[in-house]
Scaffold this motif. Structure first.
Motif, PDB file in Angstrom:
ATOM      1  N   UNK A  16      32.737  41.724   1.754  1.00 15.75           N
ATOM      2  CA  UNK A  16      32.808  40.636   0.784  1.00 15.75           C
ATOM      3  C   UNK A  16      31.421  40.332   0.217  1.00 15.75           C
ATOM      4  N   UNK A  17      31.264  40.536  -1.095  1.00 10.88           N
ATOM      5  CA  UNK A  17      29.989  40.274  -1.778  1.00 10.88           C
ATOM      6  C   UNK A  17      28.841  41.142  -1.277  1.00 10.88           C
ATOM      7  N   UNK A  18      29.151  42.257  -0.646  1.00 10.44           N
ATOM      8  CA  UNK A  18      28.129  43.146  -0.104  1.00 10.44           C
ATOM      9  C   UNK A  18      28.363  44.549  -0.656  1.00 10.44           C
ATOM     10  N   UNK A  19      27.328  45.117  -1.255  1.00  8.36           N
ATOM     11  CA  UNK A  19      27.479  46.374  -1.979  1.00  8.36           C
ATOM     12  C   UNK A  19      26.338  47.329  -1.646  1.00  8.36           C
ATOM     13  N   UNK A  20      26.574  48.618  -1.887  1.00 10.58           N
ATOM     14  CA  UNK A  20      25.560  49.641  -1.664  1.00 10.58           C
ATOM     15  C   UNK A  20      25.143  50.230  -3.003  1.00 10.58           C
ATOM     16  N   UNK A  21      23.843  50.449  -3.159  1.00 14.72           N
ATOM     17  CA  UNK A  21      23.354  51.138  -4.338  1.00 14.72           C
ATOM     18  C   UNK A  21      22.256  52.113  -3.925  1.00 14.72           C
ATOM     19  N   UNK A  22      22.197  53.226  -4.618  1.00  7.63           N
ATOM     20  CA  UNK A  22      21.189  54.247  -4.335  1.00  7.63           C
ATOM     21  C   UNK A  22      20.191  54.250  -5.482  1.00  7.63           C
ATOM     22  N   UNK A  23      18.969  53.862  -5.192  1.00  3.75           N
ATOM     23  CA  UNK A  23      17.946  53.775  -6.230  1.00  3.75           C
ATOM     24  C   UNK A  23      16.977  54.941  -6.106  1.00  3.75           C
ATOM     25  N   UNK A  24      16.819  55.692  -7.191  1.00  2.18           N
ATOM     26  CA  UNK A  24      15.924  56.850  -7.186  1.00  2.18           C
ATOM     27  C   UNK A  24      14.482  56.473  -7.495  1.00  2.18           C
TER      28      UNK A  24
END
Length: 230
Positions: A52-60
């Motif tokens: 809930x309201x927690x996400x993953x992102x991959x930043x280069x």
């Protein structure tokens, strides 16, 4: 609105409304195996939802996008590429016992960080140290008039740099809100902020100007003075 949860990050970088936790480089592979499924895709930013309201992102490049419910999203530069776990602010849900258990397990894979979650009189402290979550919560937030700025200034009074960074970010948040009103075609004379609000922020950053880069301080000072003199 009283049930809204607000999230503020202090370390490794001050983030006003929202938190970004970086996955340790040596844990990226096993982290990706443990959290491989896309439970949902957040339509606005296309990041992977894992709680809930927690996400993953991959930043280069170390730049991450902070979701804004109103107006343009904000880009924050952590200067370190990698996998980031984003915890959103401004929700009525998602910070109960299940969240603490979830974050406790995930902390094993995360770099050191410190953030707070506030809701009404409750202020909860989340700190990750060497892969372990340290959590405590109390109902004394009213002692600081329900302002995270007052809480930080009191609790971390010896950490001048941290307080300066929070005041700088508070000013940027005011600028973002101001610009959103402009983009919506609203009359600046009808803004919530009064001259006293701008003067208070100017006083805050001026008191800590020795801990703020000269160019950045001048930019914020000039903007606040313009608003004061309107």
């Amino acid at each position: 609105m009283g049930n809204i949860y607000h999230v503020y990050q202090l370390k490794p970088k001050v983030v006003y409304t929202g938190t970004f936790l970086r996955v340790r480089k040596d844990k990226e592979s096993i982290f990706s195996e443990k959290y491989p499924l896309i439970n949902q895709v957040h339509q606005k930013t296309s990041v992977l939802g894992i709680f809930e309201n927690t996400f993953i992102m991959n930043s280069h490049d170390g730049k991450v996008r902070k979701d804004e419910y109103v107006g343009k999203d904000t880009i924050i530069d952590f200067e370190k590429p990698g996998i980031y776990v984003s915890i959103h602010s401004g929700s009525k849900y998602g910070f109960g016992k299940d969240f603490n258990e979830f974050l406790s397990v995930m902390s094993l894979y995360l770099e050191n960080a410190l953030f707070y979650v506030t809701q009404d009189a409750t202020i909860s402290r989340y700190e990750i140290i060497n892969g372990e979550l340290h959590y405590n919560s109390n109902n004394d937030f009213g002692r600081w008039n329900y302002f995270i700025e007052e809480y930080v200034a009191d609790t971390y009074s010896s950490s001048k740099q941290l307080i300066a960074e929070l005041y700088v970010e508070e000013t940027y948040e005011m600028i973002r809100r101001y610009n959103r009103h402009i983009e919506d075609g609203e009359d600046p004379e009808n803004f919530f902020y009064e001259a006293e609000d701008y003067e208070e922020l100017l006083s805050k950053i001026t008191n800590y100007k020795s801990h703020i880069e000269t160019e950045e301080f001048k930019k914020l000072e000039d903007w606040l003075k313009i608003q004061i003199n309107k």
